[in-house]
Design a protein around this motif. Structure first.
Motif, short mmCIF file in Angstrom:
data_model
loop_
_atom_site.label_atom_id
_atom_site.label_comp_id
_atom_site.label_asym_id
_atom_site.label_seq_id
_atom_site.Cartn_x
_atom_site.Cartn_y
_atom_site.Cartn_z
N ARG A 60 0.80 -1.29 -0.08
CA ARG A 60 -0.09 0.07 0.12
C ARG A 60 0.93 1.18 0.01
O ARG A 60 0.60 2.04 -0.52
N PHE A 61 2.13 1.12 0.63
CA PHE A 61 2.92 2.36 0.98
C PHE A 61 4.28 2.07 0.19
O PHE A 61 4.66 1.04 0.50
N VAL B 230 7.62 4.35 11.91
CA VAL B 230 8.25 3.04 11.61
C VAL B 230 7.46 1.88 12.11
O VAL B 230 7.20 1.69 13.41
N THR B 231 6.87 0.99 11.22
CA THR B 231 5.98 -0.32 11.66
C THR B 231 6.11 -1.13 10.64
O THR B 231 6.58 -0.91 9.51
N SER B 232 5.48 -2.19 10.80
CA SER B 232 5.64 -3.51 9.89
C SER B 232 4.98 -2.91 8.58
O SER B 232 3.63 -2.28 8.53
N ALA B 233 5.21 -3.25 7.50
CA ALA B 233 4.63 -2.95 6.09
C ALA B 233 3.03 -3.38 6.22
O ALA B 233 2.43 -2.48 5.69
N TYR B 234 2.87 -4.45 6.66
CA TYR B 234 1.41 -4.86 6.57
C TYR B 234 0.38 -4.08 7.57
O TYR B 234 -0.67 -3.98 7.39
N HIS B 235 1.13 -3.48 8.47
CA HIS B 235 0.56 -2.79 9.69
C HIS B 235 0.37 -1.22 9.35
O HIS B 235 -0.24 -0.53 9.97
N MET B 236 1.11 -0.87 8.09
CA MET B 236 1.14 0.54 7.90
C MET B 236 -0.15 1.14 7.63
O MET B 236 -0.50 2.36 8.03
N PRO B 237 -1.03 0.59 6.79
CA PRO B 237 -2.25 1.34 6.37
C PRO B 237 -3.15 1.50 7.58
O PRO B 237 -3.38 2.66 7.69
N PRO C 188 5.22 7.36 6.17
CA PRO C 188 5.53 6.06 6.48
C PRO C 188 6.90 5.48 5.96
O PRO C 188 7.19 5.89 5.00
N TYR C 189 7.34 4.60 6.81
CA TYR C 189 8.71 4.18 6.69
C TYR C 189 8.43 2.57 6.93
O TYR C 189 8.66 2.00 7.93
N ALA D 100 -0.86 9.84 0.84
CA ALA D 100 -1.49 11.06 0.69
C ALA D 100 -1.31 11.60 -0.68
O ALA D 100 -0.22 11.58 -1.02
N ALA D 101 -2.18 12.57 -1.02
CA ALA D 101 -1.90 13.10 -2.26
C ALA D 101 -0.78 14.16 -2.02
O ALA D 101 -1.03 15.08 -0.79
#
Length: 268
Positions: free
Chosen positions: A68-69, A190-197, A212-213, A266-267
Protein backbone atom coordinates in the motif's frame (compact mmCIF):
# COMPACT_ATOMS: atom_id res chain seq x y z
CA UNK A 1 -15.08 -2.24 25.25
CA UNK A 2 -13.36 -1.90 21.85
CA UNK A 3 -10.04 -3.07 23.30
CA UNK A 4 -11.65 -6.04 25.05
CA UNK A 5 -13.46 -7.12 21.88
CA UNK A 6 -10.28 -6.84 19.84
CA UNK A 7 -8.48 -9.13 22.29
CA UNK A 8 -11.29 -11.71 22.46
CA UNK A 9 -13.50 -11.81 19.38
CA UNK A 10 -10.71 -10.49 17.16
CA UNK A 11 -8.34 -13.24 18.27
CA UNK A 12 -11.02 -15.94 17.95
CA UNK A 13 -11.60 -14.95 14.31
CA UNK A 14 -7.98 -15.40 13.25
CA UNK A 15 -7.79 -18.28 10.74
CA UNK A 16 -5.64 -20.59 12.87
CA UNK A 17 -7.75 -20.18 16.02
CA UNK A 18 -11.09 -20.23 14.21
CA UNK A 19 -10.32 -23.36 12.19
CA UNK A 20 -8.95 -25.27 15.19
CA UNK A 21 -12.06 -24.31 17.17
CA UNK A 22 -14.18 -25.45 14.22
CA UNK A 23 -12.41 -28.81 14.18
CA UNK A 24 -12.80 -29.23 17.93
CA UNK A 25 -16.50 -28.45 17.65
CA UNK A 26 -16.75 -31.13 14.98
CA UNK A 27 -14.97 -33.62 17.22
CA UNK A 28 -17.45 -32.97 20.03
CA UNK A 29 -20.38 -33.46 17.65
CA UNK A 30 -19.08 -36.92 16.76
CA UNK A 31 -20.47 -38.13 20.09
CA UNK A 32 -23.95 -36.74 19.43
CA UNK A 33 -26.72 -37.37 16.92
CA UNK A 34 -25.02 -34.68 14.79
CA UNK A 35 -22.01 -36.90 14.05
CA UNK A 36 -22.39 -36.39 10.29
CA UNK A 37 -22.14 -32.61 10.73
CA UNK A 38 -19.17 -33.11 13.03
CA UNK A 39 -17.29 -35.06 10.36
CA UNK A 40 -17.97 -32.30 7.84
CA UNK A 41 -16.72 -29.61 10.20
CA UNK A 42 -13.54 -31.57 10.92
CA UNK A 43 -12.94 -32.08 7.21
CA UNK A 44 -13.51 -28.40 6.40
CA UNK A 45 -11.22 -27.40 9.26
CA UNK A 46 -8.39 -29.67 8.13
CA UNK A 47 -8.68 -28.69 4.46
CA UNK A 48 -8.74 -24.96 5.17
CA UNK A 49 -5.80 -25.22 7.58
CA UNK A 50 -3.86 -26.89 4.76
CA UNK A 51 -4.97 -24.25 2.25
CA UNK A 52 -3.93 -21.35 4.48
CA UNK A 53 -0.75 -23.13 5.57
CA UNK A 54 0.65 -24.35 2.24
CA UNK A 55 -1.06 -22.48 -0.60
CA UNK A 56 -0.30 -18.95 -1.87
CA UNK A 57 -3.58 -17.68 -0.36
CA UNK A 58 -1.95 -16.20 2.74
CA UNK A 59 0.56 -14.27 0.64
CA UNK A 60 -2.21 -13.01 -1.64
CA UNK A 61 -4.08 -11.69 1.41
CA UNK A 62 -0.98 -10.01 2.86
CA UNK A 63 0.55 -8.53 -0.30
CA UNK A 64 -1.97 -5.66 -0.82
CA UNK A 65 -1.37 -4.50 2.76
CA UNK A 66 2.41 -4.55 2.38
CA UNK A 67 2.30 -2.84 -1.00
CA UNK A 68 0.00 0.00 0.00
CA UNK A 69 2.86 2.40 0.77
CA UNK A 70 6.12 2.69 -1.16
CA UNK A 71 9.54 2.79 0.53
CA UNK A 72 10.31 6.14 2.14
CA UNK A 73 11.97 8.70 -0.14
CA UNK A 74 15.15 9.81 1.66
CA UNK A 75 15.81 12.51 -0.95
CA UNK A 76 13.19 14.67 0.78
CA UNK A 77 15.70 15.41 3.52
CA UNK A 78 16.23 14.63 7.17
CA UNK A 79 13.18 14.08 9.39
CA UNK A 80 12.64 15.93 12.67
CA UNK A 81 11.57 12.81 14.49
CA UNK A 82 10.90 9.09 14.26
CA UNK A 83 7.99 7.24 15.87
CA UNK A 84 8.53 3.50 16.29
CA UNK A 85 5.53 1.32 17.11
CA UNK A 86 5.87 -1.54 19.58
CA UNK A 87 5.31 -5.19 18.82
CA UNK A 88 8.92 -6.36 18.92
CA UNK A 89 9.27 -7.23 22.62
CA UNK A 90 7.28 -9.51 24.94
CA UNK A 91 7.05 -7.53 28.19
CA UNK A 92 5.57 -10.40 30.21
CA UNK A 93 8.37 -12.82 29.32
CA UNK A 94 10.94 -10.04 29.70
CA UNK A 95 9.72 -9.43 33.24
CA UNK A 96 9.70 -13.15 34.05
CA UNK A 97 13.21 -13.75 32.70
CA UNK A 98 14.62 -10.36 33.72
CA UNK A 99 16.06 -9.86 30.25
CA UNK A 100 14.67 -8.39 27.05
CA UNK A 101 12.81 -11.11 25.14
CA UNK A 102 12.15 -10.38 21.49
CA UNK A 103 9.30 -11.68 19.36
CA UNK A 104 8.27 -10.89 15.79
CA UNK A 105 8.69 -7.52 14.09
CA UNK A 106 12.13 -6.82 15.57
CA UNK A 107 12.91 -5.10 12.24
CA UNK A 108 11.08 -2.08 13.65
CA UNK A 109 13.76 -1.52 16.29
CA UNK A 110 16.66 -2.30 13.96
CA UNK A 111 15.37 0.08 11.27
CA UNK A 112 14.76 2.83 13.83
CA UNK A 113 18.30 2.48 15.17
CA UNK A 114 19.71 2.70 11.65
CA UNK A 115 17.66 5.84 11.00
CA UNK A 116 18.82 7.34 14.29
CA UNK A 117 22.45 6.91 13.24
CA UNK A 118 21.73 8.36 9.79
CA UNK A 119 19.89 11.37 11.23
CA UNK A 120 21.59 12.26 14.51
CA UNK A 121 19.36 15.28 15.17
CA UNK A 122 16.08 13.38 14.90
CA UNK A 123 14.07 12.66 18.04
CA UNK A 124 13.24 9.00 18.62
CA UNK A 125 9.88 8.04 20.12
CA UNK A 126 9.05 4.44 20.97
CA UNK A 127 5.35 3.76 21.53
CA UNK A 128 4.56 0.47 23.22
CA UNK A 129 2.85 -0.57 26.44
CA UNK A 130 1.21 -3.96 26.97
CA UNK A 131 -1.30 -5.38 24.51
CA UNK A 132 -2.44 -8.12 26.90
CA UNK A 133 -6.07 -8.00 27.97
CA UNK A 134 -5.11 -9.16 31.46
CA UNK A 135 -1.54 -8.37 32.40
CA UNK A 136 0.05 -10.16 35.34
CA UNK A 137 2.75 -7.52 35.70
CA UNK A 138 3.14 -3.79 35.17
CA UNK A 139 5.84 -4.41 32.55
CA UNK A 140 5.62 -2.49 29.32
CA UNK A 141 7.56 -2.82 26.07
CA UNK A 142 9.01 0.65 26.49
CA UNK A 143 10.59 -0.41 29.78
CA UNK A 144 12.90 -2.82 27.98
CA UNK A 145 13.64 -1.09 24.68
CA UNK A 146 15.83 1.72 26.06
CA UNK A 147 18.70 -0.63 26.84
CA UNK A 148 18.32 -2.22 23.40
CA UNK A 149 18.67 1.14 21.65
CA UNK A 150 21.63 2.03 23.85
CA UNK A 151 23.38 -1.23 22.95
CA UNK A 152 22.76 -0.31 19.31
CA UNK A 153 24.62 2.95 19.88
CA UNK A 154 21.72 5.37 20.42
CA UNK A 155 22.15 7.75 23.37
CA UNK A 156 19.42 7.53 25.97
CA UNK A 157 18.84 11.30 25.97
CA UNK A 158 17.56 11.07 22.38
CA UNK A 159 14.84 8.58 23.33
CA UNK A 160 11.28 9.33 24.42
CA UNK A 161 9.30 6.40 25.78
CA UNK A 162 5.52 6.14 25.50
CA UNK A 163 4.57 3.18 27.70
CA UNK A 164 0.81 3.51 28.16
CA UNK A 165 -0.59 2.47 24.78
CA UNK A 166 -2.34 -0.87 24.29
CA UNK A 167 -3.29 -0.68 20.62
CA UNK A 168 -2.62 1.29 17.44
CA UNK A 169 -5.15 4.01 18.20
CA UNK A 170 -3.50 4.71 21.55
CA UNK A 171 -0.07 4.62 19.87
CA UNK A 172 -1.16 7.57 17.76
CA UNK A 173 -3.01 9.56 20.42
CA UNK A 174 -0.48 9.10 23.22
CA UNK A 175 2.53 9.75 20.97
CA UNK A 176 1.02 12.98 19.71
CA UNK A 177 0.25 14.15 23.25
CA UNK A 178 3.78 13.26 24.35
CA UNK A 179 5.80 14.96 21.60
CA UNK A 180 3.40 17.77 20.58
CA UNK A 181 4.60 17.92 16.94
CA UNK A 182 4.87 21.43 15.59
CA UNK A 183 3.48 22.55 12.22
CA UNK A 184 6.00 21.93 9.47
CA UNK A 185 7.86 19.20 11.34
CA UNK A 186 8.42 15.93 9.50
CA UNK A 187 7.99 12.70 11.45
CA UNK A 188 8.61 9.18 10.20
CA UNK A 189 6.40 6.30 11.29
CA UNK A 190 8.23 2.97 11.55
CA UNK A 191 6.13 -0.18 11.69
CA UNK A 192 5.61 -3.43 9.79
CA UNK A 193 4.60 -2.94 6.16
CA UNK A 194 1.38 -4.94 6.58
CA UNK A 195 0.45 -2.83 9.61
CA UNK A 196 1.14 0.51 7.93
CA UNK A 197 -2.31 1.21 6.36
CA UNK A 198 -4.14 0.99 9.68
CA UNK A 199 -1.36 2.84 11.50
CA UNK A 200 -1.32 5.74 9.05
CA UNK A 201 -5.11 5.90 9.21
CA UNK A 202 -5.23 6.34 12.99
CA UNK A 203 -2.31 8.79 13.04
CA UNK A 204 -4.12 10.92 10.45
CA UNK A 205 -7.31 10.73 12.51
CA UNK A 206 -5.35 11.82 15.60
CA UNK A 207 -3.99 14.82 13.68
CA UNK A 208 -0.40 13.61 13.75
CA UNK A 209 1.06 13.89 10.22
CA UNK A 210 3.60 11.13 9.59
CA UNK A 211 5.60 9.80 6.65
CA UNK A 212 5.38 5.99 6.37
CA UNK A 213 8.62 4.03 6.74
CA UNK A 214 7.50 0.41 6.22
CA UNK A 215 9.71 -2.47 7.38
CA UNK A 216 9.37 -6.16 8.29
CA UNK A 217 7.98 -7.49 5.00
CA UNK A 218 6.50 -11.00 5.00
CA UNK A 219 5.95 -11.31 1.22
CA UNK A 220 8.24 -10.88 -1.79
CA UNK A 221 7.59 -9.33 -5.17
CA UNK A 222 4.41 -9.83 -7.17
CA UNK A 223 6.03 -12.62 -9.13
CA UNK A 224 6.60 -14.62 -5.93
CA UNK A 225 2.97 -14.62 -4.83
CA UNK A 226 2.05 -18.00 -6.29
CA UNK A 227 4.82 -19.82 -4.43
CA UNK A 228 3.69 -22.59 -2.06
CA UNK A 229 5.01 -22.73 1.51
CA UNK A 230 7.21 -25.60 2.65
CA UNK A 231 6.05 -25.21 6.25
CA UNK A 232 2.41 -24.78 7.21
CA UNK A 233 3.39 -22.59 10.16
CA UNK A 234 4.76 -19.93 7.79
CA UNK A 235 1.57 -19.73 5.76
CA UNK A 236 -0.65 -19.74 8.85
CA UNK A 237 1.41 -16.95 10.38
CA UNK A 238 0.95 -14.83 7.24
CA UNK A 239 -2.76 -15.64 7.14
CA UNK A 240 -3.23 -14.61 10.79
CA UNK A 241 -1.31 -11.36 10.24
CA UNK A 242 -3.30 -10.53 7.10
CA UNK A 243 -6.75 -11.31 8.53
CA UNK A 244 -5.91 -9.46 11.75
CA UNK A 245 -5.19 -6.34 9.72
CA UNK A 246 -8.18 -6.64 7.37
CA UNK A 247 -10.49 -7.16 10.36
CA UNK A 248 -8.76 -4.28 12.17
CA UNK A 249 -9.16 -1.96 9.16
CA UNK A 250 -12.87 -2.71 8.98
CA UNK A 251 -13.39 -2.36 12.74
CA UNK A 252 -11.45 0.92 12.93
CA UNK A 253 -13.40 2.39 10.02
CA UNK A 254 -16.80 1.30 11.35
CA UNK A 255 -16.01 2.67 14.81
CA UNK A 256 -14.79 5.99 13.37
CA UNK A 257 -11.16 5.54 14.41
CA UNK A 258 -10.05 6.10 10.81
CA UNK A 259 -11.50 8.13 7.95
CA UNK A 260 -10.87 5.54 5.24
CA UNK A 261 -11.38 1.79 4.96
CA UNK A 262 -7.97 1.28 3.34
CA UNK A 263 -5.74 4.32 4.01
CA UNK A 264 -3.15 4.95 1.35
CA UNK A 265 -0.51 7.50 0.36
CA UNK A 266 -1.58 11.09 0.84
CA UNK A 267 -1.96 13.27 -2.24
CA UNK A 268 0.98 15.60 -2.65
Amino acid sequence: MFFALSKTLGIMLLPTNFLIDLGLAGAVLLFTRFASLGRRLMTVSLVLLAVFGFSPLSSLLLYPLESRFPPWDETRGAPDGIVVLGGSIDPELSAAREVTVFKGSVDRIIAAAALAHRYPNARIVFSGGSANLVSGTSAREADYVVSVFERLGIAGNRLTMERGSRNTQENAEFSKALVAPKPGERWLLVTSAYHMPRSVGVFRKAGFAVEPYPVDWRTGRRGDLLTFSSFASEGLDRADAALREWIGLAAYRISGKTDALFPGPAAE
